[in-house]
Design a protein around this motif. Structure first.
Motif, PDB file in Angstrom:
ATOM      1  N   UNK A   1       0.922  -1.212   0.095  1.00 45.00           N
ATOM      2  CA  UNK A   1      -0.022  -0.076  -0.008  1.00 45.00           C
ATOM      3  C   UNK A   1       0.869   1.194   0.003  1.00 45.00           C
ATOM      4  N   UNK A   2       0.142   2.407   0.041  1.00 37.64           N
ATOM      5  CA  UNK A   2       0.938   3.487   0.033  1.00 37.64           C
ATOM      6  C   UNK A   2       1.789   4.099   1.292  1.00 37.64           C
ATOM      7  N   UNK A   3       1.659   3.227   2.502  1.00 37.39           N
ATOM      8  CA  UNK A   3       2.334   3.567   3.382  1.00 37.39           C
ATOM      9  C   UNK A   3       3.603   2.404   3.596  1.00 37.39           C
ATOM     10  N   UNK A   4       3.726   1.553   2.830  1.00 32.86           N
ATOM     11  CA  UNK A   4       4.707   0.810   3.113  1.00 32.86           C
ATOM     12  C   UNK A   4       5.946   1.190   3.152  1.00 32.86           C
ATOM     13  N   UNK A   5       6.681   1.960   2.114  1.00 37.10           N
ATOM     14  CA  UNK A   5       7.750   2.553   2.238  1.00 37.10           C
ATOM     15  C   UNK A   5       7.947   3.590   3.345  1.00 37.10           C
ATOM     16  N   UNK A   6       7.011   4.429   3.878  1.00 37.42           N
ATOM     17  CA  UNK A   6       7.304   5.178   4.885  1.00 37.42           C
ATOM     18  C   UNK A   6       7.430   4.215   6.086  1.00 37.42           C
ATOM     19  N   UNK A   7       6.521   3.223   6.386  1.00 37.04           N
ATOM     20  CA  UNK A   7       6.917   2.215   7.380  1.00 37.04           C
ATOM     21  C   UNK A   7       8.350   1.962   7.452  1.00 37.04           C
ATOM     22  N   UNK A   8       8.773   1.315   6.281  1.00 38.37           N
ATOM     23  CA  UNK A   8      10.380   0.975   6.126  1.00 38.37           C
ATOM     24  C   UNK A   8      11.280   2.351   6.635  1.00 38.37           C
ATOM     25  N   UNK A   9      10.951   3.325   6.135  1.00 39.25           N
ATOM     26  CA  UNK A   9      11.645   4.302   6.363  1.00 39.25           C
ATOM     27  C   UNK A   9      11.747   4.776   8.052  1.00 39.25           C
ATOM     28  N   UNK A  10      10.673   4.695   8.560  1.00 42.78           N
ATOM     29  CA  UNK A  10      10.559   4.793   9.916  1.00 42.78           C
ATOM     30  C   UNK A  10      11.279   3.815  10.726  1.00 42.78           C
ATOM     31  N   UNK A  11      11.013   2.499  10.634  1.00 50.08           N
ATOM     32  CA  UNK A  11      11.856   1.489  11.199  1.00 50.08           C
ATOM     33  C   UNK A  11      13.459   1.760  11.052  1.00 50.08           C
ATOM     34  N   UNK A  12      13.838   2.045   9.653  1.00 50.62           N
ATOM     35  CA  UNK A  12      15.263   2.276   9.524  1.00 50.62           C
ATOM     36  C   UNK A  12      15.577   3.399  10.181  1.00 50.62           C
ATOM     37  N   UNK A  13      14.958   4.405  10.471  1.00 50.75           N
ATOM     38  CA  UNK A  13      15.485   5.784  11.234  1.00 50.75           C
ATOM     39  C   UNK A  13      15.299   5.417  12.958  1.00 50.75           C
ATOM     40  N   UNK A  14      14.274   4.515  13.285  1.00 49.19           N
ATOM     41  CA  UNK A  14      14.311   4.144  14.598  1.00 49.19           C
ATOM     42  C   UNK A  14      15.877   3.155  14.920  1.00 49.19           C
ATOM     43  N   UNK A  15      15.910   2.386  14.101  1.00 49.13           N
ATOM     44  CA  UNK A  15      16.938   1.373  14.269  1.00 49.13           C
ATOM     45  C   UNK A  15      18.279   2.183  14.286  1.00 49.13           C
ATOM     46  N   UNK A  16      18.478   2.896  13.245  1.00 50.09           N
ATOM     47  CA  UNK A  16      19.623   3.938  13.290  1.00 50.09           C
ATOM     48  C   UNK A  16      19.697   4.754  14.453  1.00 50.09           C
ATOM     49  N   UNK A  17      18.777   5.505  14.977  1.00 51.24           N
ATOM     50  CA  UNK A  17      18.846   6.104  16.036  1.00 51.24           C
ATOM     51  C   UNK A  17      19.185   5.542  17.416  1.00 51.24           C
ATOM     52  N   UNK A  18      18.802   4.124  17.410  1.00 58.26           N
ATOM     53  CA  UNK A  18      19.133   3.283  18.492  1.00 58.26           C
ATOM     54  C   UNK A  18      20.499   3.066  18.532  1.00 58.26           C
ATOM     55  N   UNK A  19      20.999   2.782  17.528  1.00 58.35           N
ATOM     56  CA  UNK A  19      22.314   2.345  17.162  1.00 58.35           C
ATOM     57  C   UNK A  19      23.357   3.659  17.469  1.00 58.35           C
ATOM     58  N   UNK A  20      22.939   4.749  17.040  1.00 58.42           N
ATOM     59  CA  UNK A  20      23.773   5.890  17.333  1.00 58.42           C
ATOM     60  C   UNK A  20      23.671   6.126  19.080  1.00 58.42           C
ATOM     61  N   UNK A  21      22.359   5.943  19.575  1.00 59.41           N
ATOM     62  CA  UNK A  21      22.457   5.861  20.951  1.00 59.41           C
ATOM     63  C   UNK A  21      23.553   5.038  21.766  1.00 59.41           C
ATOM     64  N   UNK A  22      23.385   3.625  21.172  1.00 60.66           N
ATOM     65  CA  UNK A  22      24.365   2.770  21.693  1.00 60.66           C
ATOM     66  C   UNK A  22      25.762   3.270  21.760  1.00 60.66           C
ATOM     67  N   UNK A  23      26.052   3.744  20.546  1.00 54.91           N
ATOM     68  CA  UNK A  23      27.595   4.407  20.318  1.00 54.91           C
ATOM     69  C   UNK A  23      27.777   5.603  21.194  1.00 54.91           C
ATOM     70  N   UNK A  24      26.870   6.455  21.481  1.00 61.74           N
ATOM     71  CA  UNK A  24      26.933   7.308  22.287  1.00 61.74           C
ATOM     72  C   UNK A  24      27.309   6.911  23.865  1.00 61.74           C
ATOM     73  N   UNK A  25      26.648   5.995  24.056  1.00 62.27           N
ATOM     74  CA  UNK A  25      26.759   5.226  25.413  1.00 62.27           C
ATOM     75  C   UNK A  25      28.095   4.677  25.568  1.00 62.27           C
ATOM     76  N   UNK A  26      28.833   4.242  24.525  1.00 64.16           N
ATOM     77  CA  UNK A  26      30.002   3.639  24.567  1.00 64.16           C
ATOM     78  C   UNK A  26      31.188   4.676  24.501  1.00 64.16           C
ATOM     79  N   UNK A  27      30.752   5.970  24.277  1.00 66.67           N
ATOM     80  CA  UNK A  27      31.815   7.181  24.173  1.00 66.67           C
ATOM     81  C   UNK A  27      31.552   7.931  23.154  1.00 66.67           C
ATOM     82  N   UNK A  28      30.963   7.816  22.363  1.00 61.60           N
ATOM     83  CA  UNK A  28      30.376   8.681  21.367  1.00 61.60           C
ATOM     84  C   UNK A  28      30.965   8.293  19.861  1.00 61.60           C
TER      85      UNK A  28
END
Length: 181
Positions: free
Chosen positions: A61-88
């Motif tokens: 449907x029309x929301x498939x790509x926005x869902x994929x982008x949203x999940x990618x951004x959440x996973x990327x942001x979580x990874x950045x937070x983990x990297x920041x917790x390890x010293x940045x």
């Protein structure tokens, strides 16, 4: 990271892999960026959820790509937070070593440009609001020729308006110029 080798006689040798000073760790700022990316992903997922589903689509449907982008951004942001917790992740970047101070004037002008666009587009129309926005953005980036910026802004926004309105048939709002154009 740079590696240091000593000569066989014990004298210091060149440092390999470093061409300048290394930036100090900034885990607080890195964590803030990570949280911002997570919030952007969550907002994207919410917007994708709000897209109405059409019975015309079978699987995708029309929301498939926005869902994929949203999940990618959440996973990327979580990874950045983990990297920041390890010293940045910015601690070893040479580009971060000699960072100039924040230019609050430029940030204020960019914020004003966005506010002007939001406040004036319905009342004055696209051409005038976007021209004012263009001049403010040019000033934020250090332009010292506001009259030239104004002329270029008028030409570009007028061209964009006419292209959308006349060529594509999409009304983007002429505002007070609607009768003239």
């Amino acid at each position: 990271m740079a590696t240091r080798f000593d000569e066989p006689d014990g004298s210091p040798a060149a440092t390999i892999g470093a061409t300048g000073p290394v930036a100090p760790a900034t885990p607080g700022a890195d964590f803030g960026v990570g949280l911002f990316v997570v919030a952007l992903g969550a907002l994207t997922l919410y917007a994708a959820w709000a897209v109405p589903a059409s019975p015309l689509y079978a699987q995708v449907g029309p929301s498939t790509i926005p869902y994929l982008v949203g999940v990618f951004l959440v996973v990327l942001g979580a990874g950045l937070c983990v990297a920041a917790a390890r010293g940045g992740w910015t601690q070893g970047l040479e580009e971060m070593a000699d960072v100039p101070p924040t230019n609050w004037r430029a940030i204020g002008l960019l914020g004003a440009a966005l506010a002007v666009q939001l406040a004036l587009i319905d009342w004055l129309g696209f051409v005038i609001a976007a021209t004012i926005q263009y001049v403010l953005v040019c000033a934020a980036f250090g332009s010292r020729r506001p009259l030239l910026d104004l002329v270029i802004g008028i030409l570009v926004t007028l061209g964009a308006y006419l292209g959308f309105d006349r060529v594509l048939g999409v009304n983007i709002g002429a505002g007070i110029l609607e009768g003239i154009l």
